[in-house]
Write a protein that holds these residues in place. Structure first.
Motif, PDB file in Angstrom:
ATOM      1  N   PHE A 154     -23.897   3.774  22.831  1.00 39.03           N
ATOM      2  CA  PHE A 154     -23.456   4.310  24.337  1.00 39.03           C
ATOM      3  C   PHE A 154     -24.752   5.908  24.720  1.00 39.03           C
ATOM      4  O   PHE A 154     -24.864   6.479  23.872  1.00 39.03           O
ATOM      5  CB  PHE A 154     -22.057   4.798  24.401  1.00 39.03           C
ATOM      6  CG  PHE A 154     -21.295   3.857  23.823  1.00 39.03           C
ATOM      7  CD1 PHE A 154     -20.624   2.765  24.908  1.00 39.03           C
ATOM      8  CD2 PHE A 154     -20.707   3.513  22.542  1.00 39.03           C
ATOM      9  CE1 PHE A 154     -19.841   1.740  24.285  1.00 39.03           C
ATOM     10  CE2 PHE A 154     -19.683   2.768  22.226  1.00 39.03           C
ATOM     11  CZ  PHE A 154     -19.603   1.666  23.020  1.00 39.03           C
ATOM     12  N   GLY A 155     -24.502   6.002  26.072  1.00 42.94           N
ATOM     13  CA  GLY A 155     -25.220   7.160  26.461  1.00 42.94           C
ATOM     14  C   GLY A 155     -24.241   8.195  27.324  1.00 42.94           C
ATOM     15  O   GLY A 155     -23.174   7.804  27.577  1.00 42.94           O
ATOM     16  N   PRO A 156     -24.914   9.078  27.767  1.00 41.95           N
ATOM     17  CA  PRO A 156     -24.135   9.914  28.716  1.00 41.95           C
ATOM     18  C   PRO A 156     -23.723   9.168  29.995  1.00 41.95           C
ATOM     19  O   PRO A 156     -24.463   8.472  30.524  1.00 41.95           O
ATOM     20  CB  PRO A 156     -24.875  11.158  29.077  1.00 41.95           C
ATOM     21  CG  PRO A 156     -25.915  11.268  27.793  1.00 41.95           C
ATOM     22  CD  PRO A 156     -26.217   9.642  27.395  1.00 41.95           C
ATOM     23  N   GLY A 157     -22.509   9.367  30.526  1.00 43.68           N
ATOM     24  CA  GLY A 157     -22.196   8.889  31.692  1.00 43.68           C
ATOM     25  C   GLY A 157     -21.168   7.734  31.395  1.00 43.68           C
ATOM     26  O   GLY A 157     -20.476   7.811  30.501  1.00 43.68           O
ATOM     27  N   LEU A 158     -21.045   6.908  32.292  1.00 45.70           N
ATOM     28  CA  LEU A 158     -19.886   5.719  32.331  1.00 45.70           C
ATOM     29  C   LEU A 158     -20.616   4.737  31.528  1.00 45.70           C
ATOM     30  O   LEU A 158     -21.732   4.309  32.097  1.00 45.70           O
ATOM     31  CB  LEU A 158     -19.527   5.348  33.693  1.00 45.70           C
ATOM     32  CG  LEU A 158     -18.539   6.267  34.445  1.00 45.70           C
ATOM     33  CD1 LEU A 158     -18.175   6.099  35.732  1.00 45.70           C
ATOM     34  CD2 LEU A 158     -17.538   6.950  33.600  1.00 45.70           C
ATOM     35  N   THR A 159     -19.765   3.854  30.794  1.00 43.98           N
ATOM     36  CA  THR A 159     -20.167   2.594  30.173  1.00 43.98           C
ATOM     37  C   THR A 159     -18.973   1.772  30.304  1.00 43.98           C
ATOM     38  O   THR A 159     -17.939   1.861  29.917  1.00 43.98           O
ATOM     39  CB  THR A 159     -20.659   2.785  28.923  1.00 43.98           C
ATOM     40  OG1 THR A 159     -21.735   3.795  28.563  1.00 43.98           O
ATOM     41  CG2 THR A 159     -20.829   1.445  28.056  1.00 43.98           C
ATOM     42  N   ALA A 160     -19.547   0.477  30.799  1.00 46.20           N
ATOM     43  CA  ALA A 160     -18.465  -0.586  30.791  1.00 46.20           C
ATOM     44  C   ALA A 160     -18.651  -1.667  30.008  1.00 46.20           C
ATOM     45  O   ALA A 160     -19.805  -2.058  30.035  1.00 46.20           O
ATOM     46  CB  ALA A 160     -18.415  -1.089  32.263  1.00 46.20           C
ATOM     47  N   ILE A 161     -17.585  -2.283  29.432  1.00 47.27           N
ATOM     48  CA  ILE A 161     -17.796  -3.529  28.621  1.00 47.27           C
ATOM     49  C   ILE A 161     -17.278  -4.564  29.339  1.00 47.27           C
ATOM     50  O   ILE A 161     -15.981  -4.624  29.621  1.00 47.27           O
ATOM     51  CB  ILE A 161     -17.127  -3.434  27.434  1.00 47.27           C
ATOM     52  CG1 ILE A 161     -17.938  -1.978  26.493  1.00 47.27           C
ATOM     53  CG2 ILE A 161     -17.272  -4.278  26.370  1.00 47.27           C
ATOM     54  CD1 ILE A 161     -17.172  -1.704  25.228  1.00 47.27           C
ATOM     55  N   VAL A 162     -17.598  -5.745  29.590  1.00 45.86           N
ATOM     56  CA  VAL A 162     -17.300  -6.874  30.502  1.00 45.86           C
ATOM     57  C   VAL A 162     -17.479  -8.142  29.511  1.00 45.86           C
ATOM     58  O   VAL A 162     -18.361  -8.310  28.695  1.00 45.86           O
ATOM     59  CB  VAL A 162     -17.954  -7.129  31.725  1.00 45.86           C
ATOM     60  CG1 VAL A 162     -17.885  -5.939  32.625  1.00 45.86           C
ATOM     61  CG2 VAL A 162     -19.488  -7.197  31.513  1.00 45.86           C
ATOM     62  N   GLY A 163     -16.587  -9.075  29.678  1.00 47.63           N
ATOM     63  CA  GLY A 163     -16.681 -10.183  28.902  1.00 47.63           C
ATOM     64  C   GLY A 163     -15.329 -11.235  29.379  1.00 47.63           C
ATOM     65  O   GLY A 163     -14.360 -10.506  29.916  1.00 47.63           O
ATOM     66  N   PRO A 164     -15.614 -12.358  29.177  1.00 45.30           N
ATOM     67  CA  PRO A 164     -14.059 -13.321  29.306  1.00 45.30           C
ATOM     68  C   PRO A 164     -13.045 -13.032  28.259  1.00 45.30           C
ATOM     69  O   PRO A 164     -13.259 -12.100  27.425  1.00 45.30           O
ATOM     70  CB  PRO A 164     -14.951 -14.479  29.203  1.00 45.30           C
ATOM     71  CG  PRO A 164     -15.962 -14.547  27.878  1.00 45.30           C
ATOM     72  CD  PRO A 164     -16.414 -13.047  28.498  1.00 45.30           C
ATOM     73  N   ASN A 165     -11.932 -13.663  28.810  1.00 44.78           N
ATOM     74  CA  ASN A 165     -10.962 -13.347  28.012  1.00 44.78           C
ATOM     75  C   ASN A 165     -11.083 -13.752  26.508  1.00 44.78           C
ATOM     76  O   ASN A 165     -11.615 -14.714  26.372  1.00 44.78           O
ATOM     77  CB  ASN A 165      -9.524 -13.890  28.504  1.00 44.78           C
ATOM     78  CG  ASN A 165      -9.378 -13.262  29.851  1.00 44.78           C
ATOM     79  OD1 ASN A 165      -9.619 -12.007  30.305  1.00 44.78           O
ATOM     80  ND2 ASN A 165      -8.570 -14.008  30.925  1.00 44.78           N
ATOM     81  N   GLY A 166     -10.490 -12.976  25.507  1.00 47.29           N
ATOM     82  CA  GLY A 166     -10.757 -13.281  24.136  1.00 47.29           C
ATOM     83  C   GLY A 166     -11.926 -13.130  23.455  1.00 47.29           C
ATOM     84  O   GLY A 166     -12.102 -13.246  22.420  1.00 47.29           O
TER      85      GLY A 166
END
Length: 471
Positions: free
Chosen positions: A22-34
């Motif tokens: 991760f770096g400074p700022g916002l980080t989003a983790i996306v992916g399908p269910n499960g």
């Protein structure tokens, strides 16, 4: 401070070693269910020390370990590592990067660590206190928690807002201060009781210490006088012992000389005894010879008497013949010849008797001389035995005196050692009493200082609590 990386191995669905950067700022983790998005948030919460299985969506603590699949067998350990940037020194640790890790084994054993070093769970909690990050903070919001936040009472919502705003730490500090204040007040009461007891004990202890000091002074004086007297007595006895030792040495020398004389006397006694035996043997031989000479003289006298009787009978026969027929001249001549032979025999017997008498007289003189020599030898032997007994008695007396002097010396040495041991024991008792008094005095002073410090701390804590309530 921000999150730099997250590493997982064997945690829930992450069987292989997986790392998120991760770096400074916002980080989003996306992916399908499960796919494991929620497991990432659970891993962050778990490594920060979360103890509630429900908070990480697990029924037991073993559920965080990879349970296996159709193609892979279960693992025996779960590990999560969290790396934080600490350039702003938000965390109270002297490192620009801080790594926290947690391991859990199927045996139930768990491990915590900060920057490779093993630590306790409490150390992890203390590291993140007042930073907004931790198991009781709201920096991590799980599924369904937003709706719960919106539906809670106003008092609970206020508490949530205060925690988010950073006010909760002051509330916790206040609670800690109140607990410390209560503990301090309890300590103050206990210290006051102890001071009261020690104050009551101090005066008797001071009196006892004064008596002990006075006793020590008098005892030292008494011991000094006793030691001086004992030293004087010891010197006198040592002088006497030295004199006795000299006498003993002289006595030993005399004993050696006496022993040599005794040996010489014994040798001479043996010689005299041999000579006496020889004289007795000669005397016995002379007595035998004398008895033989006496028997021979008696035999000669008997023969002489027989010859005299024959001579007398021949003379009587000669007279009878002279008176009888002169035709008996031939018989008369024979008798005359027989008479002449008897006279010759008588003379021979008389000479032999005189010789025997002279021999017996000489033997008797020799016998008397030998008897005199024997008496002289026996008297000399008796004198030598008396001298020997006297020397032996003197040697025994010297040995007894030497033993008595050695016993006296040992007795004096033991007495000196016993008095020295008693003196050391008394000094140790006095020193122990003085140390106890000093310890009690020091404890009393320490308790007074501690009481003042606790009172000062209580005032400070009370002021801080009042200030927190005012804010």
């Amino acid at each position: 401070m921000y999150l730099k990386s997250l590493s997982m191995r064997g945690f829930k669905s992450f069987a292989d070693s997986t790392e998120f950067e991760f770096g400074p700022g916002l980080t989003a983790i996306v992916g399908p269910n499960g796919s494991g998005k929620s497991n990432v948030a659970d891993a962050i919460l778990w490594v920060l020390g979360e103890q509630s299985n429900r908070a990480i969506r697990a029924q037991t603590s073993q559920d965080v370990i990879f349970a296996g699949s159709e193609k892979r067998s279960p693992l025996g350990m779960s590990e999560v590592r969290l790396l934080l940037d600490n350039e702003d020194e938000r965390l109270p640790i002297a490192f620009t990067e801080v790594e926290v890790y947690r391991r859990l084994y199927r045996s139930g054993d768990s491990e915590y660590g900060i920057n490779i070093a093993a630590c306790r769970l409490r150390d992890v909690h203390d590291l993140f206190v007042d930073t907004g990050v931790g198991q009781e903070s709201y920096s991590i919001v799980g599924q369904g928690e937003i709706e719960a936040i919106l539906s809670v009472r106003s008092e609970d919502r206020r508490e949530l807002m205060e925690e988010v705003a950073g006010i909760g730490k002051y509330r916790r500090r206040r609670q800690q201060a109140q607990r410390k204040l209560e503990a301090t007040e309890g300590n103050v009461r206990r210290i006051a009781d102890i001071i009261y007891e020690l104050t009551n004990q101090r005066e008797p202890l001071e009196k006892a210490a004064e008596k002990a000091r006075r006793y020590k002074e008098l005892d030292d004086q008494l011991r000094g006088l006793e030691l001086a007297l004992l030293a004087l007595d010891y010197r006198e006895r040592d002088d006497r012992l030295g004199k006795f030792s000299n006498d003993l040495s002289i006595g030993k020398a005399d004993a050696e000389g006496t022993r040599a004389q005794v040996n010489l006397l014994e040798t001479e006694e043996e010689k005299i005894a041999n000579e006496l035996q020889r004289v007795e043997n000669e005397l016995s031989a002379l007595r035998d010879q004398s008895r033989e000479a006496e028997r021979e003289a008696e035999k000669t006298e008997r023969e002489h008497a027989i010859s005299e009787e024959k001579l007398r009978s021949a003379r009587e026969r000669l007279q009878e013949l002279e008176q009888s027929d002169e035709g008996e001249s031939t018989r008369l001549a024979e008798l005359a010849e027989q008479l002449a032979r008897l006279i010759e025999q008588r003379e021979a017997f008389r000479k032999r008797e005189e010789q025997l008498a002279e021999g017996i007289s000489g033997r008797r003189k020799e016998l008397e001389q030998l008897e005199g020599r024997r008496r002289d030898v026996q008297a000399r032997l008796g004198r030598m035995q008396s001298v020997q007994q006297q020397r032996v008695q003197e040697a025994q007396n010297l040995r007894r005196e030497a033993g008595a002097m050695a016993s006296l010396r040992e007795e004096l040495t033991e007495r000196v050692q016993r008095l020295a041991g008693q003196q050391q024991a008394l000094r140790a008792q006095v020193t122990s009493a003085r140390e106890r008094l000093e310890a009690q005095t020091a404890r009393h002073d320490w308790l007074l200082r501690t009481l003042r410090e606790h009172r000062a701390k209580r005032d400070i804590v009370a002021g801080a609590a009042t200030a927190a309530e005012t804010r």
